[in-house]
Design a protein around this motif. Sequence first.
Motif, PDB file in Angstrom:
ATOM      1  N   ALA A 165       0.832  -1.204   0.000  1.00  0.00           N
ATOM      2  CA  ALA A 165       0.000   0.000   0.000  1.00  0.00           C
ATOM      3  C   ALA A 165       0.866   1.253   0.000  1.00  0.00           C
ATOM      4  O   ALA A 165       0.547   2.244  -0.676  1.00  0.00           O
ATOM      5  CB  ALA A 165      -0.923  -0.012   1.215  1.00  0.00           C
ATOM      6  N   ALA A 166       1.971   1.240   0.754  1.00  0.00           N
ATOM      7  CA  ALA A 166       2.869   2.399   0.778  1.00  0.00           C
ATOM      8  C   ALA A 166       3.512   2.626  -0.594  1.00  0.00           C
ATOM      9  O   ALA A 166       3.618   3.770  -1.060  1.00  0.00           O
ATOM     10  CB  ALA A 166       3.946   2.202   1.845  1.00  0.00           C
ATOM     11  N   LEU A 167       3.943   1.545  -1.247  1.00  0.00           N
ATOM     12  CA  LEU A 167       4.515   1.693  -2.594  1.00  0.00           C
ATOM     13  C   LEU A 167       3.481   2.236  -3.570  1.00  0.00           C
ATOM     14  O   LEU A 167       3.779   3.105  -4.397  1.00  0.00           O
ATOM     15  CB  LEU A 167       5.040   0.341  -3.078  1.00  0.00           C
ATOM     16  CG  LEU A 167       6.303  -0.199  -2.386  1.00  0.00           C
ATOM     17  CD1 LEU A 167       6.628  -1.593  -2.906  1.00  0.00           C
ATOM     18  CD2 LEU A 167       7.480   0.736  -2.608  1.00  0.00           C
ATOM     19  N   GLY A 168       2.257   1.708  -3.470  1.00  0.00           N
ATOM     20  CA  GLY A 168       1.202   2.207  -4.342  1.00  0.00           C
ATOM     21  C   GLY A 168       0.904   3.670  -4.104  1.00  0.00           C
ATOM     22  O   GLY A 168       0.710   4.439  -5.054  1.00  0.00           O
ATOM     23  N   GLY A 169       0.889   4.081  -2.827  1.00  0.00           N
ATOM     24  CA  GLY A 169       0.681   5.491  -2.535  1.00  0.00           C
ATOM     25  C   GLY A 169       1.797   6.361  -3.088  1.00  0.00           C
ATOM     26  O   GLY A 169       1.548   7.472  -3.579  1.00  0.00           O
ATOM     27  N   GLY A 170       3.053   5.855  -3.034  1.00  0.00           N
ATOM     28  CA  GLY A 170       4.167   6.607  -3.607  1.00  0.00           C
ATOM     29  C   GLY A 170       4.035   6.762  -5.116  1.00  0.00           C
ATOM     30  O   GLY A 170       4.255   7.848  -5.664  1.00  0.00           O
ATOM     31  N   PHE A 171       3.676   5.663  -5.812  1.00  0.00           N
ATOM     32  CA  PHE A 171       3.465   5.739  -7.268  1.00  0.00           C
ATOM     33  C   PHE A 171       2.350   6.730  -7.599  1.00  0.00           C
ATOM     34  O   PHE A 171       2.466   7.533  -8.535  1.00  0.00           O
ATOM     35  CB  PHE A 171       3.108   4.361  -7.825  1.00  0.00           C
ATOM     36  CG  PHE A 171       4.297   3.490  -8.106  1.00  0.00           C
ATOM     37  CD1 PHE A 171       5.259   3.869  -9.022  1.00  0.00           C
ATOM     38  CD2 PHE A 171       4.448   2.280  -7.455  1.00  0.00           C
ATOM     39  CE1 PHE A 171       6.362   3.068  -9.286  1.00  0.00           C
ATOM     40  CE2 PHE A 171       5.544   1.470  -7.704  1.00  0.00           C
ATOM     41  CZ  PHE A 171       6.500   1.864  -8.620  1.00  0.00           C
ATOM     42  N   LEU A 172       1.268   6.656  -6.831  1.00  0.00           N
ATOM     43  CA  LEU A 172       0.124   7.520  -7.103  1.00  0.00           C
ATOM     44  C   LEU A 172       0.489   8.990  -6.900  1.00  0.00           C
ATOM     45  O   LEU A 172       0.155   9.849  -7.720  1.00  0.00           O
ATOM     46  CB  LEU A 172      -1.035   7.118  -6.191  1.00  0.00           C
ATOM     47  CG  LEU A 172      -2.392   7.762  -6.454  1.00  0.00           C
ATOM     48  CD1 LEU A 172      -2.886   7.419  -7.847  1.00  0.00           C
ATOM     49  CD2 LEU A 172      -3.406   7.307  -5.409  1.00  0.00           C
ATOM     50  N   PHE A 173       1.191   9.281  -5.819  1.00  0.00           N
ATOM     51  CA  PHE A 173       1.578  10.667  -5.545  1.00  0.00           C
ATOM     52  C   PHE A 173       2.538  11.191  -6.611  1.00  0.00           C
ATOM     53  O   PHE A 173       2.401  12.313  -7.095  1.00  0.00           O
ATOM     54  CB  PHE A 173       2.215  10.750  -4.161  1.00  0.00           C
ATOM     55  CG  PHE A 173       2.585  12.139  -3.751  1.00  0.00           C
ATOM     56  CD1 PHE A 173       1.629  13.009  -3.277  1.00  0.00           C
ATOM     57  CD2 PHE A 173       3.907  12.579  -3.841  1.00  0.00           C
ATOM     58  CE1 PHE A 173       1.966  14.302  -2.897  1.00  0.00           C
ATOM     59  CE2 PHE A 173       4.251  13.867  -3.464  1.00  0.00           C
ATOM     60  CZ  PHE A 173       3.274  14.725  -2.988  1.00  0.00           C
ATOM     61  N   ALA A 174       3.529  10.351  -6.966  1.00  0.00           N
ATOM     62  CA  ALA A 174       4.505  10.779  -7.976  1.00  0.00           C
ATOM     63  C   ALA A 174       3.851  10.995  -9.331  1.00  0.00           C
ATOM     64  O   ALA A 174       4.303  11.826 -10.116  1.00  0.00           O
ATOM     65  CB  ALA A 174       5.619   9.734  -8.092  1.00  0.00           C
ATOM     66  N   ALA A 175       2.782  10.255  -9.631  1.00  0.00           N
ATOM     67  CA  ALA A 175       2.110  10.418 -10.923  1.00  0.00           C
ATOM     68  C   ALA A 175       1.197  11.632 -10.935  1.00  0.00           C
ATOM     69  O   ALA A 175       0.992  12.246 -11.976  1.00  0.00           O
ATOM     70  CB  ALA A 175       1.300   9.163 -11.246  1.00  0.00           C
ATOM     71  N   LEU A 176       0.653  12.000  -9.785  1.00  0.00           N
ATOM     72  CA  LEU A 176      -0.296  13.109  -9.752  1.00  0.00           C
ATOM     73  C   LEU A 176       0.381  14.474  -9.589  1.00  0.00           C
ATOM     74  O   LEU A 176      -0.174  15.481  -9.992  1.00  0.00           O
ATOM     75  CB  LEU A 176      -1.307  12.906  -8.614  1.00  0.00           C
ATOM     76  CG  LEU A 176      -2.265  11.727  -8.782  1.00  0.00           C
ATOM     77  CD1 LEU A 176      -3.206  11.647  -7.590  1.00  0.00           C
ATOM     78  CD2 LEU A 176      -3.051  11.839 -10.074  1.00  0.00           C
TER      79      LEU A 176
END
Length: 213
Positions: A165-176
């Motif tokens: 979940a933390a990795l997914g949140g990092g990907f999501l933040f970096a993409a947005l």
Amino acid sequence: MGEPPTGSPESAAGPGRVPGRWRRLRSGLRGIHRGSAALGLVLLLAGLAYAVAIGAYKWHLHIKAERLRADGVPVLATVSDRRDTVGRGGGTDTVQVWYEYGGVQHNERILCGSAGGCVEEPPEEMMLWVDPERPAEFVAANGNTDDSVFFLNSWGGIPFGLLGAALGGGFLFAALVPTGMFDRPAPGPPRRGRGRDRVRRTRAARRRGKARR
């Protein structure tokens, strides 16, 4: 002197227009951001769902064991076929329990001890508390129920779920972030006329202004 040459992409595209290759590049970057955001969202939701599912399953086993200890019928079962998957004292060691209830033979594979494995050789016989309405369900003397051998019955999976979940949140933040979603809106132009904002002056400033008049 300051005009671009005739063959340059800027002149071909015309004033105020973005050349085709730059539009394609920008569109490709937006596609990469969308793909990263989708991947991040999937990882975030899957990790959280996995961690929550483990907690919910652990709670289910706890409630079931408490109910069977209170309302179950004690039955003596035979223990056999220990399987040591990782090594003695570690891993998901399991045993097979055999018991008879109501003239029907039942058998089920359960955890030998805790989720960490058996610390010693299991006994040849073990007491079970069987549900009289559903004889296939029981809780053993070692605290494990008939459905204890399941991949969600492991506290160790929660850190992996939270890490995903933390990795997914990092990907999501970096993409947005590059899309400007988190940018603060630019301040609007100052209002003019009767509705414009007035600057409040201090009492001392007003006195000085009156003295000048």
